[in-house]
Structure formats: C-alpha cells, structure tokens
Design a protein around this motif. Structure first.
Motif: not given
Ligand code: ZN
Length: 241
Positions: A81-89
C-alpha cells in the motif's frame, strides 16, 4: 476552545468526511499523523487535513511516504500500500508532509503519533503509559498509532488507571491527574468496532469525548479493490481489526 483530535486517517476520505460532518465551524482541528497509507485516497485526505488543521504531526506512514523510513519493517500489505501511495501522491502534497514535525506542544497538551520522545513506540499497557508520562510534563498527551481508543490516567499517588473507549465515552478531566488519551483511528479502527474513532477536547468544560461515527465502508472497500490494493485492507475495515 473545542479541539477535534483525529489520528490515523490512512487515506480513507469517506471516514474523514463523516468525522468532519460532526465538527462545528469554530472547532480547531488537531491531527496526530498517519494521514496516508493503507487506503485509496491519500491526496484527498492530505488536502482536507491541510486546509482545516491547526496542527498536524508526522506518523510513521507519513514518514515512510516521504523517504521509505521503516518500510523494511512494514508487513507485506502495508508495504504494498505504501508503494502504491508513493506512486499516486502529488509532489505538492509530499512536500507538505515533509514540512511537518514529530510533536506539537501547547501548555496544556502534547500531540505525538505514538509516544513522547520515542515517537513511534506503541503504547500497549500501563508500563508503556508510565514511560510516556515520565518523558514529558504535558498534563494531557494525545496519541494514536495503535488504532485503539483508550485512556490512561496518572493519579497523584502514582497509580495509573486504564479504560478502553471502544464504544466512545466522555472523560471529565480532574485536577492533579494527567491523561494519556488515544483517540483511536479515523480510517482503520482496530478495536473490534468498525466505526470511525476520534476525539473532542473541550478546554473550558475540561472534558475529552471520544466519538464513533458511521461511514460508508463498502464504498471504501470497492475503491481499495479498484486501486489494486491488498484485499486484506478492505476486509479489515468491516470488522475493525
Ligand atoms: Zn496508523
């Protein structure tokens, strides 16, 4: 002055909106961190908090979003989820997170994500609460991090009283007693009550109230699935663990 105290929003905008719907215009908003991580709407949650909050401190997921801090110790679902978060922030929102500090102190209270000084320690028992009281002279310490709403009260004789606030409740603040108050989690409660958890601190009435409010869980679960985030993160919202 009435302060609304929120923590662990975790990119759950539906839950944050449900909490905000209960606020008065003149409430100050204090945020104890972990705005992002786990959920599907990190940018929207940052923008809402940023526009409304008087003070916000960093949580471990916010720091992980900025520079991968602690990511090696995240469980697989949290890490994905953090990898995904970093990709959209957005760069703008990431830059704002990077301006935040680890604590915010007023004469009568301290805000930290997990514990005073050891900011990301999990306070799980009276021994942990005792260490927290010893690490600061703040009369009231507001924390989140464990996603469990509860209160520890340190009495003048040194005894510590503990109470869960799983169903919410009001604490009348007594003179000479210090309080460590976990307001629970807005976006991912883990005390077996799936309702969103947060607090109000009324400095004039000398009360802290923990409230639990409903939000459209199924809507958030559908977004988690659509974003390709781990299914376990959707399932746990239903049961509050
Ligand atoms: Zn958290």
């Amino acid at each position: 002055m009435r302060y609304a105290v929120v923590s662990d929003v975790h990119s759950n905008i539906e839950a944050l909106d449900a909490v905000f719907a209960t606020l008065r215009d003149d409430d100050a908003l204090l945020c104890l961190g972990d705005i992002v991580g786990y959920g599907p709407n990190p940018n929207e949650c940052i923008e809402k908090i940023r526009a409304r909050a008087t003070a916000t401190v960093l949580g471990n997921h916010d720091v992980a979003a900025i520079d991968n801090f602690g990511l090696a110790y995240f469980n697989p679902a949290a890490r994905a989820a953090m990898k995904w978060t970093q990709s959209v922030l957005s760069a703008h929102n990431l830059a704002w997170l990077d301006t935040l500090g680890y604590e915010f102190r007023m004469p009568e209270f301290l805000l930290v994500h997990g514990a005073p000084v050891n900011y990301f320690e999990y306070i799980l028992d009276k021994a942990g609460a005792g260490r927290a009281f010893a690490a600061t002279d703040a009369p009231i310490i507001f924390i989140g991090h464990t996603h469990i709403a509860e209160v520890y009260a340190l009495h003048p004789d040194g005894s510590i009283h503990h109470e869960h606030l799983q169903l919410g409740g009001e604490i009348a603040l007594a003179d000479g007693v210090r309080y460590l108050i976990n307001v629970g989690s807005v976006g991912q409660p883990r005390d077996l009550n799936p309702l969103s958890s947060f607090g109000f601190y009324d400095s004039a009435a000398r009360t802290v109230t923990v409230s639990r409010v409903e939000y459209p869980i199924a809507q958030v679960q559908a977004k988690i699935t659509a974003a390709g985030l781990p299914e376990a993160l959707a399932r746990r919202l239903q049961v509050g663990r």
